[in-house]
Scaffold this motif. Structure first.
Motif, PDB file in Angstrom:
ATOM      1  N   ILE A  78       0.852  -1.188   0.000  1.00 24.62           N
ATOM      2  CA  ILE A  78       0.000   0.000   0.000  1.00 24.62           C
ATOM      3  C   ILE A  78       0.887   1.237   0.000  1.00 24.62           C
ATOM      4  CG2 ILE A  78      -1.777   1.257   1.304  1.00 24.62           C
ATOM      5  CD1 ILE A  78      -2.453  -1.581   2.558  1.00 24.62           C
ATOM      6  N   HIS A  79       0.705   2.068  -1.012  1.00 27.06           N
ATOM      7  CA  HIS A  79       1.479   3.304  -1.100  1.00 27.06           C
ATOM      8  C   HIS A  79       0.955   4.276  -0.046  1.00 27.06           C
ATOM      9  CE1 HIS A  79       2.224   7.317  -3.272  1.00 27.06           C
ATOM     10  NE2 HIS A  79       3.303   6.987  -2.600  1.00 27.06           N
ATOM     11  N   THR A  80       1.842   4.713   0.856  1.00 31.71           N
ATOM     12  CA  THR A  80       1.418   5.629   1.917  1.00 31.71           C
ATOM     13  C   THR A  80       2.013   7.021   1.750  1.00 31.71           C
ATOM     14  OG1 THR A  80       3.327   5.119   3.336  1.00 31.71           O
ATOM     15  CG2 THR A  80       1.339   3.743   3.608  1.00 31.71           C
ATOM     16  N   GLY A  81       3.187   7.140   1.127  1.00 33.74           N
ATOM     17  CA  GLY A  81       3.901   8.411   1.173  1.00 33.74           C
ATOM     18  C   GLY A  81       4.159   8.767   2.628  1.00 33.74           C
ATOM     19  N   GLY A  82       4.255  10.072   2.915  1.00 33.51           N
ATOM     20  CA  GLY A  82       4.405  10.518   4.310  1.00 33.51           C
ATOM     21  C   GLY A  82       5.855  10.560   4.741  1.00 33.51           C
ATOM     22  N   HIS A  83       6.414   9.417   5.062  1.00 34.07           N
ATOM     23  CA  HIS A  83       7.824   9.380   5.459  1.00 34.07           C
ATOM     24  C   HIS A  83       8.713   9.825   4.294  1.00 34.07           C
ATOM     25  CE1 HIS A  83      11.519   8.131   7.327  1.00 34.07           C
ATOM     26  NE2 HIS A  83      11.787   7.370   6.299  1.00 34.07           N
ATOM     27  N   SER A  84       8.455   9.250   3.121  1.00 30.81           N
ATOM     28  CA  SER A  84       9.089   9.687   1.877  1.00 30.81           C
ATOM     29  C   SER A  84       8.014   9.527   0.798  1.00 30.81           C
ATOM     30  CB  SER A  84      10.333   8.840   1.568  1.00 30.81           C
ATOM     31  OG  SER A  84       9.969   7.482   1.433  1.00 30.81           O
ATOM     32  N   PRO A  85       8.147  10.226  -0.334  1.00 33.83           N
ATOM     33  CA  PRO A  85       7.026  10.269  -1.284  1.00 33.83           C
ATOM     34  C   PRO A  85       6.563   8.905  -1.796  1.00 33.83           C
ATOM     35  CG  PRO A  85       8.596  11.987  -1.783  1.00 33.83           C
ATOM     36  CD  PRO A  85       9.234  11.146  -0.715  1.00 33.83           C
ATOM     37  N   GLY A  86       7.497   7.956  -1.931  1.00 39.77           N
ATOM     38  CA  GLY A  86       7.085   6.660  -2.473  1.00 39.77           C
ATOM     39  C   GLY A  86       7.014   5.566  -1.422  1.00 39.77           C
ATOM     40  N   HIS A  87       6.913   5.935  -0.155  1.00 40.84           N
ATOM     41  CA  HIS A  87       6.915   4.929   0.906  1.00 40.84           C
ATOM     42  C   HIS A  87       5.704   4.003   0.793  1.00 40.84           C
ATOM     43  CE1 HIS A  87       6.578   3.185   4.934  1.00 40.84           C
ATOM     44  NE2 HIS A  87       7.856   3.465   5.096  1.00 40.84           N
ATOM     45  N   MET A  88       5.944   2.701   1.003  1.00 49.25           N
ATOM     46  CA  MET A  88       4.853   1.712   0.994  1.00 49.25           C
ATOM     47  C   MET A  88       4.901   0.920   2.306  1.00 49.25           C
ATOM     48  SD  MET A  88       5.099   0.040  -2.832  1.00 49.25           S
ATOM     49  CE  MET A  88       6.705  -0.729  -2.604  1.00 49.25           C
ATOM     50  N   VAL A  89       3.746   0.407   2.710  1.00 48.66           N
ATOM     51  CA  VAL A  89       3.709  -0.561   3.808  1.00 48.66           C
ATOM     52  C   VAL A  89       3.174  -1.876   3.248  1.00 48.66           C
ATOM     53  CG1 VAL A  89       3.384   1.182   5.620  1.00 48.66           C
ATOM     54  CG2 VAL A  89       1.375   0.079   4.579  1.00 48.66           C
ATOM     55  N   LEU A  90       3.371  -2.933   4.014  1.00 50.18           N
ATOM     56  CA  LEU A  90       2.953  -4.257   3.562  1.00 50.18           C
ATOM     57  C   LEU A  90       1.861  -4.805   4.478  1.00 50.18           C
ATOM     58  CD1 LEU A  90       3.433  -6.912   1.886  1.00 50.18           C
ATOM     59  CD2 LEU A  90       5.096  -7.530   3.663  1.00 50.18           C
ATOM     60  N   ARG A  91       0.810  -5.316   3.867  1.00 51.12           N
ATOM     61  CA  ARG A  91      -0.239  -6.011   4.625  1.00 51.12           C
ATOM     62  C   ARG A  91      -0.234  -7.481   4.190  1.00 51.12           C
ATOM     63  NH1 ARG A  91      -5.940  -6.940   3.682  1.00 51.12           N
ATOM     64  NH2 ARG A  91      -7.082  -7.114   5.662  1.00 51.12           N
ATOM     65  N   ILE A  92      -0.165  -8.353   5.177  1.00 48.41           N
ATOM     66  CA  ILE A  92      -0.203  -9.793   4.912  1.00 48.41           C
ATOM     67  C   ILE A  92      -1.561 -10.272   5.385  1.00 48.41           C
ATOM     68  CG2 ILE A  92       0.911 -12.020   5.358  1.00 48.41           C
ATOM     69  CD1 ILE A  92       3.381 -10.383   6.370  1.00 48.41           C
ATOM     70  N   HIS A  93      -2.315 -10.890   4.513  1.00 48.02           N
ATOM     71  CA  HIS A  93      -3.648 -11.336   4.910  1.00 48.02           C
ATOM     72  C   HIS A  93      -3.911 -12.706   4.287  1.00 48.02           C
ATOM     73  CE1 HIS A  93      -7.764 -11.048   6.256  1.00 48.02           C
ATOM     74  NE2 HIS A  93      -8.155 -11.387   5.044  1.00 48.02           N
ATOM     75  N   ASP A  94      -4.119 -13.688   5.134  1.00 49.76           N
ATOM     76  CA  ASP A  94      -4.325 -15.033   4.608  1.00 49.76           C
ATOM     77  C   ASP A  94      -5.139 -15.853   5.601  1.00 49.76           C
ATOM     78  OD1 ASP A  94      -3.603 -16.887   2.410  1.00 49.76           O
ATOM     79  OD2 ASP A  94      -2.704 -18.027   4.048  1.00 49.76           O
TER      80      ASP A  94
END
Ligand SMILES: [Zn+2]
Length: 281
Positions: free
Chosen positions: A188-204
């Motif tokens: 998931i692209h979040t920006g904020g910390h740096s413009p292209g920052h992403m976080v990861l969601r693991i769902h299973d």
């Protein structure tokens, strides 16, 4: 740890002191408990953990933010150091077995382990068979700012080695807000910390975990809505943090942190003051 069908492990490289000029120095766990050094940290440096993530499932092996990679290089002076390679050994996984390397963003304390200098003095990908995933906006921002470190902790880009990977076509530049590299994993692209920052969601299979990169670097940042010193866009960081923590709380998800000193992962609960607290798994 199991998250649905995935095995998720933190590969700790240890504890480090980051100085204002970007220099990094290893510190022992004992030093963290020393009050005198603690106050030095506050004045001159920050102390961080470095904990890359290893994920395995559906016949795919993934590394998220491969760390500093100390000791990987030919003639490295950091010989007896934990790095992504020595840590993978513990799980009987070789760098060749990694299919994807996810980079939440390109600050050097998250990416240095992507490459090393071989015996032939050649820049070499640490994971020769992997596709490296990074957001397009992050790459463009890093290229535009390569020589403009703000002098803040760890915010520098050192792209020399990464250019080579890009030239060899090993990068996949993501240009979407949500991207699913593998079944069960969402970037998931979040920006904020740096413009292209992403976080990861693991769902299973009804289980969820989050890896929040530098948007929420440690358990100490759970109730700080933004980090004006290190976020390029504090308002966007605040918006995304609030949203992600709310989701993670409702999902009873595990959160994995990259920079924690003490509690490196846990689930969220709310205390009487409506602040998030991390409880052990
Ligand atoms: Zn960062």
């Amino acid at each position: 740890m199991q998250v649905g069908s995935f095995i998720v492990e933190q590969l700790s490289e240890g504890f480090f002191e980051i100085f204002k000029d970007g220099t990094i120095q290893k510190i022992g766990p004992a030093a963290l408990e020393n009050q005198h050094i603690e106050s030095d940290f506050q004045r001159n440096t920050i102390a961080v953990g470095i904990d890359p993530l290893f994920i395995s499932g559906y016949e795919m092996n993934i590394i998220v933010d491969p760390g500093l990679g100390w000791g990987l290089d030919y003639k490295s002076r950091f010989k007896d150091t934990s790095n992504v390679k020595t840590n993978l050994d513990i799980f009987d996984v070789r760098p060749e077995d990694i299919d994807f390397v996810i980079l939440t963003h390109l600050h050097f304390d998250h990416t240095a382990g992507c490459t090393f200098v071989s015996d032939e003095i050649k820049t070499t990908p640490t994971f020769p068979n992997a596709r490296y995933l990074v957001h397009k906006k992050e790459w463009e921002h890093a290229i535009a700012h390569i020589d403009q470190s703000s002098g803040l902790y760890g915010d520098g880009y050192r792209l020399d080695e990464l250019y080579k990977l890009a030239a060899e076509g090993r990068f996949r530049f993501i240009d979407r807000e949500n991207f699913f590299p593998v079944r069960g994993l969402e970037l998931i692209h979040t920006g904020g910390h740096s413009p292209g920052h992403m976080v990861l969601r693991i769902h299973d299979h009804g289980n969820t975990a989050w890896y929040t990169g530098d948007l929420i670097p440690s358990e100490n940042h759970l109730n700080q809505t933004a980090l004006p010193i290190t976020d390029t866009d504090p308002l966007q960081a605040k918006k995304m943090k609030t949203e992600i923590l709310k989701r993670a709380y409702n999902e009873k998800a595990v959160i994995f942190f990259y920079h924690s000193l003490f509690k490196k992962a846990g689930k969220l609960s709310l205390n009487k003051e409506e602040n998030f607290v991390l409880y052990d798994l």
